[in-house]
Design a protein around this motif. Structure first.
Motif, short mmCIF file in Angstrom:
data_model
loop_
_atom_site.label_atom_id
_atom_site.label_comp_id
_atom_site.label_asym_id
_atom_site.label_seq_id
_atom_site.Cartn_x
_atom_site.Cartn_y
_atom_site.Cartn_z
N TYR A 64 33.78 26.60 44.12
CA TYR A 64 33.36 27.92 43.66
C TYR A 64 34.16 28.97 44.43
CZ TYR A 64 30.82 32.31 43.38
OH TYR A 64 30.51 33.64 43.22
N HIS A 65 34.66 29.98 43.71
CA HIS A 65 35.36 31.10 44.34
C HIS A 65 34.70 32.42 43.93
CE1 HIS A 65 39.47 28.76 44.39
NE2 HIS A 65 38.53 28.20 45.13
N TYR A 66 34.55 33.29 44.90
CA TYR A 66 34.18 34.69 44.62
C TYR A 66 35.39 35.53 45.00
CZ TYR A 66 32.13 39.32 45.10
OH TYR A 66 31.88 40.68 44.99
N GLU A 67 35.79 36.41 44.08
CA GLU A 67 36.97 37.23 44.35
C GLU A 67 36.73 38.69 43.94
OE1 GLU A 67 40.89 35.52 43.85
OE2 GLU A 67 41.45 37.21 42.56
N ILE A 78 35.49 41.88 39.58
CA ILE A 78 34.79 40.89 40.39
C ILE A 78 34.88 39.58 39.62
CG2 ILE A 78 32.56 40.12 41.25
CD1 ILE A 78 31.83 43.05 41.70
N ASN A 79 35.36 38.54 40.29
CA ASN A 79 35.61 37.27 39.62
C ASN A 79 34.74 36.16 40.20
OD1 ASN A 79 37.29 34.51 39.85
ND2 ASN A 79 37.80 35.52 37.92
N HIS A 80 34.18 35.35 39.30
CA HIS A 80 33.47 34.14 39.67
C HIS A 80 34.19 32.95 39.02
CE1 HIS A 80 30.03 36.43 41.23
NE2 HIS A 80 30.19 37.21 40.18
N TYR A 81 34.58 31.99 39.84
CA TYR A 81 35.33 30.84 39.35
C TYR A 81 34.63 29.56 39.78
CZ TYR A 81 39.05 27.30 39.31
OH TYR A 81 39.78 26.15 39.12
#
Length: 331
Positions: free
Chosen positions: A216-219, A238-241
């Motif tokens: 999981y990435h928060y960017e 704001i990105n959630h991956y």
């Protein structure tokens, strides 16, 4: 300042090296792909947890550009040596994308990496990634007085660090953080972005022949356009991956790698008239690669990728399918 700091870290590692002879290896591979959309082929290829999943904003003008055959050479040079802290690997990797019918999209990337293993179970990985002058396509020039479509290009610099810790013989956890900048050509300078990322990774060897990976990435990305309301082109986000992959080893010479990726871009523009105000983008992608070990040093593989990108302000999703074959070796 950041480049200088990383240079100091690498110099310290090298200075601590023991006089033992270093071990050097070379890995190489070549892939040949068919893609049904040259405009987003490279973005689809990079949508992996170990790649650059949060690509530059892709407008409708930059997609649906037709099919092509793409040659993708890839080479990695690595050296390892012992030092007073443990064991170090230094490596550099170069990757190219060469299009048969659309040479304007040709580009290359470089990655430089240092891995310090303090014990067999604890490592720190430092990486610098460079992607210069990536041609995205022709897009609307929003500068005052400009009209029509002009070339849009972007250069990316990304620095990342990972702490990798093996908890048991079957489970390893990693904490990744990165900082990056994307710089566009003058016509799209309002899209210049500074961003940072943080996220955990998990590797679990479920059985002798099955491995599960989760991440999981928060960017957070901030664009220059947020300070230029007259252009109405703020690509801050704001990105959630989220990513999951499964590696199956059917035999010692035959394996299958499956992966699923989901990405959510919440655009944070507050500019009236900006199409990204209160908007979002969903990206869904699946990968499958069948790997055949030909000899102790040669591998062959065939792969398939399918992605879907949907902006909330667009009526339809953008699809991309890539099919590839390749061969690689290790000396």
């Amino acid at each position: 300042m950041t480049i200088r700091l990383w240079s100091i870290v690498v110099l310290v590692i090298c200075a601590a090296a023991s006089p033992a002879l270093a071990e050097t290896s070379i890995e190489g591979r070549v892939n040949l792909f068919y893609t049904d959309d040259v405009g987003i082929f490279s973005a689809t290829r990079r949508l992996t947890r170990d790649g650059d999943p949060t690509q530059p904003a892709l407008d409708t003008n930059l997609t649906d550009k037709g099919s092509d055959v793409v040659f993708e050479p890839d080479a990695k040079l690595a050296t390892t040596f012992d030092n007073r802290f443990g064991k170090t690997e230094l490596n550099v990797r170069g990757q190219g994308f060469i299009y048969a019918d659309n040479p304007r999209f040709n580009h290359g990337t470089m990655r430089v990496e240092a891995i310090q293993a303090f014990t067999p179970d604890t490592r720190v990985r430092l990486r610098y990634y460079y992607a210069p002058n990536l041609f995205l396509g022709e897009n609307e020039d929003r500068q005052p007085g400009a009209e029509g479509l002009v070339d849009e290009t972007v250069t990316s610099h990304i620095w990342s660090a990972r702490v990798e810790q093996r908890l048991t013989k079957d489970i390893e956890v990693r904490l990744m953080t990165r900082y990056g900048i994307r710089r566009y050509n003058d016509a799209f300078a309002q899209r210049d972005v500074d961003f940072w990322t943080i996220g955990p990774h998990l590797e679990w060897r479920v059985s002798e022949r099955l491995t599960l990976g989760l991440s999981y990435h928060y960017e957070r990305g901030l664009a220059e356009g947020r300070n230029q309301p007259q252009l109405r082109d703020d690509v801050s986000y704001i990105n959630h991956y989220v990513s999951a992959d499964l590696d199956f080893e059917f035999t010692e010479r035959l394996a299958l790698s499956l992966a699923f990726h989901y990405e959510r871009n919440n655009w944070t523009s507050g500019i009236l008239g900006d199409e990204r105000m209160d908007a979002h983008e969903d990206v869904i992608q699946g990968d499958a690669v069948l790997i055949r070990k030909l000899t102790d040093t040669w591998l062959a593989y065939v792969g398939f990728q399918r992605s879907s990108r949907k902006q909330s302000f667009e009526p339809e999703a953008i699809k991309n399918t890539n099919v590839g074959i390749g061969i690689g070796n290790l000396f």
